[in-house]
Design a protein around this motif. Structure first.
Motif, PDB file in Angstrom:
ATOM      1  N   SER A 117    -100.315  73.131 -57.040  1.00 34.96           N
ATOM      2  CA  SER A 117    -100.418  73.568 -55.749  1.00 34.96           C
ATOM      3  C   SER A 117    -101.093  72.565 -54.512  1.00 34.96           C
ATOM      4  O   SER A 117    -100.753  72.877 -53.486  1.00 34.96           O
ATOM      5  CB  SER A 117    -101.508  74.827 -55.641  1.00 34.96           C
ATOM      6  N   ASP A 150     -86.912  79.383 -57.163  1.00 36.74           N
ATOM      7  CA  ASP A 150     -88.186  78.864 -56.669  1.00 36.74           C
ATOM      8  C   ASP A 150     -88.542  77.883 -57.351  1.00 36.74           C
ATOM      9  O   ASP A 150     -87.922  77.204 -58.458  1.00 36.74           O
ATOM     10  CB  ASP A 150     -89.299  80.243 -57.703  1.00 36.74           C
ATOM     11  N   LEU A 151     -89.730  77.359 -56.975  1.00 32.74           N
ATOM     12  CA  LEU A 151     -90.503  76.092 -57.563  1.00 32.74           C
ATOM     13  C   LEU A 151     -90.683  76.772 -58.995  1.00 32.74           C
ATOM     14  O   LEU A 151     -90.973  77.710 -59.329  1.00 32.74           O
ATOM     15  CB  LEU A 151     -91.995  75.754 -56.857  1.00 32.74           C
ATOM     16  N   VAL A 194     -88.138  68.896 -58.140  1.00 31.52           N
ATOM     17  CA  VAL A 194     -87.386  69.978 -57.386  1.00 31.52           C
ATOM     18  C   VAL A 194     -86.445  69.364 -56.501  1.00 31.52           C
ATOM     19  O   VAL A 194     -86.798  68.235 -55.723  1.00 31.52           O
ATOM     20  CB  VAL A 194     -88.355  71.047 -56.624  1.00 31.52           C
ATOM     21  N   TRP A 246     -95.936  74.382 -61.036  1.00 25.27           N
ATOM     22  CA  TRP A 246     -95.941  73.199 -59.887  1.00 25.27           C
ATOM     23  C   TRP A 246     -97.200  73.160 -59.025  1.00 25.27           C
ATOM     24  O   TRP A 246     -97.914  74.306 -58.898  1.00 25.27           O
ATOM     25  CB  TRP A 246     -95.113  73.836 -58.649  1.00 25.27           C
ATOM     26  N   SER A 258     -84.288  72.844 -60.075  1.00 19.81           N
ATOM     27  CA  SER A 258     -86.041  72.494 -60.458  1.00 19.81           C
ATOM     28  C   SER A 258     -86.156  72.117 -62.079  1.00 19.81           C
ATOM     29  O   SER A 258     -85.537  72.785 -62.832  1.00 19.81           O
ATOM     30  CB  SER A 258     -86.888  73.439 -59.865  1.00 19.81           C
ATOM     31  N   VAL A 278     -94.628  71.273 -50.287  1.00 16.13           N
ATOM     32  CA  VAL A 278     -93.021  71.168 -50.193  1.00 16.13           C
ATOM     33  C   VAL A 278     -92.810  71.631 -48.817  1.00 16.13           C
ATOM     34  O   VAL A 278     -93.009  72.603 -48.294  1.00 16.13           O
ATOM     35  CB  VAL A 278     -92.427  71.947 -51.508  1.00 16.13           C
ATOM     36  N   TRP A 335     -92.914  67.551 -62.777  1.00 15.51           N
ATOM     37  CA  TRP A 335     -92.136  68.550 -62.134  1.00 15.51           C
ATOM     38  C   TRP A 335     -91.037  67.646 -61.306  1.00 15.51           C
ATOM     39  O   TRP A 335     -91.596  66.726 -60.638  1.00 15.51           O
ATOM     40  CB  TRP A 335     -92.891  69.536 -61.473  1.00 15.51           C
ATOM     41  N   ILE A 382     -83.984  75.790 -52.356  1.00 13.90           N
ATOM     42  CA  ILE A 382     -84.140  74.931 -53.691  1.00 13.90           C
ATOM     43  C   ILE A 382     -82.617  74.929 -54.430  1.00 13.90           C
ATOM     44  O   ILE A 382     -82.223  76.123 -54.642  1.00 13.90           O
ATOM     45  CB  ILE A 382     -85.185  75.497 -54.415  1.00 13.90           C
TER      46      ILE A 382
END
Length: 173
Positions: A79, A72-73, A104, A77, A92, A83, A102, A89
């Motif tokens: 909003s 997952d992110l 990813v 992350w 990350s 993405v 951040w 993914i």
């Protein structure tokens, strides 16, 4: 060397050592947690079969890196940073504390790098980001964007039948 540069150097060294540890641990598929404590903070390697994470903590903040396919992110992350859908993914990272950032990494199989870069550009511009730079090569593309208090770097590259997209986000102030 300033305090921030020293912190960056320590984190970089810790990340390399921890990544090496996670990579070696991942080969064995073992489970467990190892914590290395120094005078500047700690590094925790959480092994979970073929998945795992590395957390680095100090008085200036923390960074968590995951290396799990289909992950997952990071929870934090932003909003406002879109993405593109359809990717898996593969890794990350989230840096918290005085400065936040951040990263990813995603893989895609049904799109070219240049088409994916165009999708990223369209999604970021629709979200209110302005493109600052753009570089296109035969099998890859890179763009930088600013908006909503963040800077975003997007790099897409092709390798055989797979396209990798790396999104890096940093607060701009």
């Amino acid at each position: 060397m300033g305090a921030r540069q020293a912190w960056t150097a320590r984190v970089s060294t810790a990340v390399m050592l921890a990544a090496l540890g996670l990579g070696v641990a991942g080969c064995g598929g073992s489970d467990g947690e190892t914590t290395i404590v120094t005078e500047d903070g700690s590094v925790t390697i959480d092994e979970n079969g073929d998945e795992g994470s590395i957390t680095i903590e100090s008085s200036e903040g923390s960074m968590t890196i995951t290396g799990e396919s289909g992950g997952d992110l990071p929870e934090s992350w932003p909003s406002v940073v879109p993405v593109p859908e359809g990717g898996t993914i593969t890794a990350s990272a989230a840096l918290t504390g005085e400065d936040q950032g951040w990263t990813v990494s995603l893989t895609y199989t049904d799109i070219s790098a240049t088409d994916l870069a165009a999708d990223v550009k369209a999604e970021l511009e629709a979200a209110g980001f302005a493109q600052q730079t753009e570089v296109n090569t035969g099998d890859g593309a890179m763009g930088t964007y600013t908006g909503s208090g963040y800077g975003v770097t997007a790099i897409a590259g092709e390798d055989d039948s797979e396209v990798t997209l790396v999104l890096t986000v940093a607060e701009t102030g």
